[in-house]
Design a protein around this motif. Sequence first.
Motif: not given
Length: 79
Positions: A30-32, A75-78, A70-72, A59-64
Motif C-alpha cells: 500500500f505504501v509503495d 494517514y500516519p505515513g509519509r 489519506l483523504e482526511a 482486508p477491504t476494511a483496512w484499505i477503506s
Amino acid sequence: MSTTEIKIETIGYDARFPNQNQTKNCWQNFVDYQKCIKAKGEDYAPCKAFKKNYTILCPTAWISAWNDQLEAGTYPGRF
C-alpha cells in the motif's frame, strides 16, 4: 448453458516477507503504491502491480480506512 470463466490470482513470493503472516507485506505494498503514484502516476505499470498486490493481501476494511485517512490528511505515513 452459459459458462463463466473465473480467474483466481495470487501474488508471487516476496523474500522480504518469508513468514506466513502477510500483514507487513500488505501495508508495504500500500505504501509503495502511494509513493509510486506520487512519483510516476497511476498509469505506470509497476504502480499497478503494487495496487494489485495490496488489493489481494489486505482486508477491504483496512484499505477503506487508509484511503479515508489519506483523504482526511491523517494517514500516519509519509510519501
